[in-house]
Motif scaffolding. Structure first.
Motif, PDB file in Angstrom:
ATOM      1  N   MET A  27       0.836  -1.201   0.000  1.00 10.89           N
ATOM      2  CA  MET A  27       0.000   0.000   0.000  1.00 10.89           C
ATOM      3  C   MET A  27       0.870   1.249   0.000  1.00 10.89           C
ATOM      4  N   PRO A  28       0.345   2.361  -0.553  1.00 14.07           N
ATOM      5  CA  PRO A  28       1.083   3.623  -0.465  1.00 14.07           C
ATOM      6  C   PRO A  28       1.245   4.029   0.997  1.00 14.07           C
ATOM      7  N   ASP A  29       2.347   4.677   1.315  1.00 15.96           N
ATOM      8  CA  ASP A  29       2.623   5.104   2.692  1.00 15.96           C
ATOM      9  C   ASP A  29       1.471   5.916   3.274  1.00 15.96           C
ATOM     10  N   GLY A  30       1.048   5.530   4.466  1.00 23.79           N
ATOM     11  CA  GLY A  30       0.024   6.279   5.183  1.00 23.79           C
ATOM     12  C   GLY A  30      -1.397   6.063   4.719  1.00 23.79           C
ATOM     13  N   ARG A  31      -1.622   5.215   3.732  1.00 20.40           N
ATOM     14  CA  ARG A  31      -2.976   4.995   3.210  1.00 20.40           C
ATOM     15  C   ARG A  31      -3.519   3.666   3.710  1.00 20.40           C
ATOM     16  N   LEU A  32      -4.747   3.673   4.195  1.00 22.78           N
ATOM     17  CA  LEU A  32      -5.409   2.450   4.625  1.00 22.78           C
ATOM     18  C   LEU A  32      -6.331   1.891   3.552  1.00 22.78           C
ATOM     19  N   VAL A  33      -6.796   2.751   2.662  1.00 23.29           N
ATOM     20  CA  VAL A  33      -7.681   2.328   1.578  1.00 23.29           C
ATOM     21  C   VAL A  33      -7.364   3.147   0.328  1.00 23.29           C
ATOM     22  N   VAL A  34      -7.350   2.452  -0.823  1.00 19.43           N
ATOM     23  CA  VAL A  34      -7.030   3.101  -2.094  1.00 19.43           C
ATOM     24  C   VAL A  34      -7.903   2.481  -3.182  1.00 19.43           C
ATOM     25  N   PRO A  35      -8.620   3.299  -3.971  1.00 17.57           N
ATOM     26  CA  PRO A  35      -9.356   2.746  -5.101  1.00 17.57           C
ATOM     27  C   PRO A  35      -8.397   2.509  -6.272  1.00 17.57           C
ATOM     28  N   VAL A  36      -8.505   1.334  -6.898  1.00 13.52           N
ATOM     29  CA  VAL A  36      -7.607   0.970  -7.991  1.00 13.52           C
ATOM     30  C   VAL A  36      -8.428   0.339  -9.105  1.00 13.52           C
ATOM     31  N   GLU A  37      -8.151   0.709 -10.362  1.00 14.30           N
ATOM     32  CA  GLU A  37      -8.793   0.040 -11.492  1.00 14.30           C
ATOM     33  C   GLU A  37      -7.949  -1.175 -11.864  1.00 14.30           C
ATOM     34  N   ASP A  39      -8.237  -4.433 -14.483  1.00 15.18           N
ATOM     35  CA  ASP A  39      -8.967  -5.110 -15.559  1.00 15.18           C
ATOM     36  C   ASP A  39     -10.398  -4.611 -15.693  1.00 15.18           C
ATOM     37  N   GLY A  40     -10.594  -3.295 -15.650  1.00 12.35           N
ATOM     38  CA  GLY A  40     -11.915  -2.718 -15.831  1.00 12.35           C
ATOM     39  C   GLY A  40     -12.812  -2.789 -14.611  1.00 12.35           C
ATOM     40  N   ALA A  41     -12.307  -3.272 -13.495  1.00 13.05           N
ATOM     41  CA  ALA A  41     -13.076  -3.332 -12.251  1.00 13.05           C
ATOM     42  C   ALA A  41     -12.523  -2.297 -11.281  1.00 13.05           C
ATOM     43  N   LEU A  42     -13.405  -1.769 -10.437  1.00  8.93           N
ATOM     44  CA  LEU A  42     -12.957  -0.878  -9.378  1.00  8.93           C
ATOM     45  C   LEU A  42     -12.708  -1.728  -8.147  1.00  8.93           C
ATOM     46  N   VAL A  43     -11.455  -1.774  -7.697  1.00  5.50           N
ATOM     47  CA  VAL A  43     -11.074  -2.559  -6.520  1.00  5.50           C
ATOM     48  C   VAL A  43     -10.683  -1.590  -5.422  1.00  5.50           C
ATOM     49  N   TRP A  44     -11.337  -1.720  -4.254  1.00  6.14           N
ATOM     50  CA  TRP A  44     -10.956  -0.938  -3.088  1.00  6.14           C
ATOM     51  C   TRP A  44      -9.925  -1.750  -2.336  1.00  6.14           C
ATOM     52  N   ALA A  45      -8.655  -1.345  -2.437  1.00  7.79           N
ATOM     53  CA  ALA A  45      -7.571  -2.020  -1.729  1.00  7.79           C
ATOM     54  C   ALA A  45      -7.556  -1.496  -0.296  1.00  7.79           C
ATOM     55  N   VAL A  46      -7.708  -2.411   0.668  1.00  4.73           N
ATOM     56  CA  VAL A  46      -7.760  -2.056   2.084  1.00  4.73           C
ATOM     57  C   VAL A  46      -6.583  -2.732   2.775  1.00  4.73           C
ATOM     58  N   THR A  47      -5.850  -1.987   3.594  1.00  9.60           N
ATOM     59  CA  THR A  47      -4.700  -2.538   4.300  1.00  9.60           C
ATOM     60  C   THR A  47      -5.130  -3.720   5.160  1.00  9.60           C
ATOM     61  N   GLU A  48      -4.498  -4.855   4.912  1.00  9.73           N
ATOM     62  CA  GLU A  48      -4.805  -6.101   5.597  1.00  9.73           C
ATOM     63  C   GLU A  48      -4.671  -5.949   7.111  1.00  9.73           C
ATOM     64  N   GLY A  49      -5.697  -6.350   7.848  1.00 10.48           N
ATOM     65  CA  GLY A  49      -5.657  -6.330   9.304  1.00 10.48           C
ATOM     66  C   GLY A  49      -5.879  -4.969   9.937  1.00 10.48           C
ATOM     67  N   ALA A  50      -5.797  -3.903   9.177  1.00 12.61           N
ATOM     68  CA  ALA A  50      -5.896  -2.570   9.758  1.00 12.61           C
ATOM     69  C   ALA A  50      -7.335  -2.074   9.873  1.00 12.61           C
ATOM     70  N   VAL A  51      -8.188  -2.465   8.936  1.00  6.50           N
ATOM     71  CA  VAL A  51      -9.504  -1.846   8.874  1.00  6.50           C
ATOM     72  C   VAL A  51     -10.640  -2.846   8.984  1.00  6.50           C
ATOM     73  N   MET A  52     -10.557  -3.967   8.299  1.00  4.95           N
ATOM     74  CA  MET A  52     -11.684  -4.888   8.286  1.00  4.95           C
ATOM     75  C   MET A  52     -11.222  -6.335   8.151  1.00  4.95           C
ATOM     76  N   GLY A  53     -12.056  -7.216   8.657  1.00  5.86           N
ATOM     77  CA  GLY A  53     -11.795  -8.639   8.544  1.00  5.86           C
ATOM     78  C   GLY A  53     -12.536  -9.231   7.358  1.00  5.86           C
ATOM     79  N   GLU A  54     -12.389 -10.534   7.174  1.00  7.87           N
ATOM     80  CA  GLU A  54     -12.966 -11.220   6.019  1.00  7.87           C
ATOM     81  C   GLU A  54     -14.496 -11.159   6.007  1.00  7.87           C
ATOM     82  N   GLU A  55     -15.130 -11.270   7.172  1.00  5.19           N
ATOM     83  CA  GLU A  55     -16.590 -11.231   7.226  1.00  5.19           C
ATOM     84  C   GLU A  55     -17.120  -9.868   6.785  1.00  5.19           C
TER      85      GLU A  55
END
Length: 86
Positions: A27-37, A39-55
């Protein structure tokens, strides 16, 4: 007009959006969530363990799928990002 709704969402193809948990070192420094395109999909990349669990990830993805499915959200990939976009 405006790209004719991005060619009517590529002729009926539904936009895709999801959340993925990403290791902190990717992840970029200091960012917990980043929107990324990806393959034509919008993926919200969330820092593992920092914000949310699998459920929570699963439930959030279900909610995003619902919002797209009922037409409350659509993506125009040909547009420009707002000036305050990170």
């Amino acid at each position: 007009m405006a790209d004719e709704g991005t060619a009517k969402q590529e002729e009926g193809k539904r936009p895709s959006v999801r959340i993925e948990l990403v290791p902190e070192e990717k992840m970029p420094d200091g960012r917990l969530v980043v929107p990324v395109e990806v393959d034509g999909a919008l993926v919200w990349a969330v820092t593992e363990g920092a914000v949310m669990g699998e459920e929570l990830q699963t439930q959030f993805n279900q909610l995003l799928d619902y919002v797209i499915g009922c037409g409350l959200w659509g993506q125009n990939w040909g547009g420009t990002a707002p000036s305050d976009h990170p």
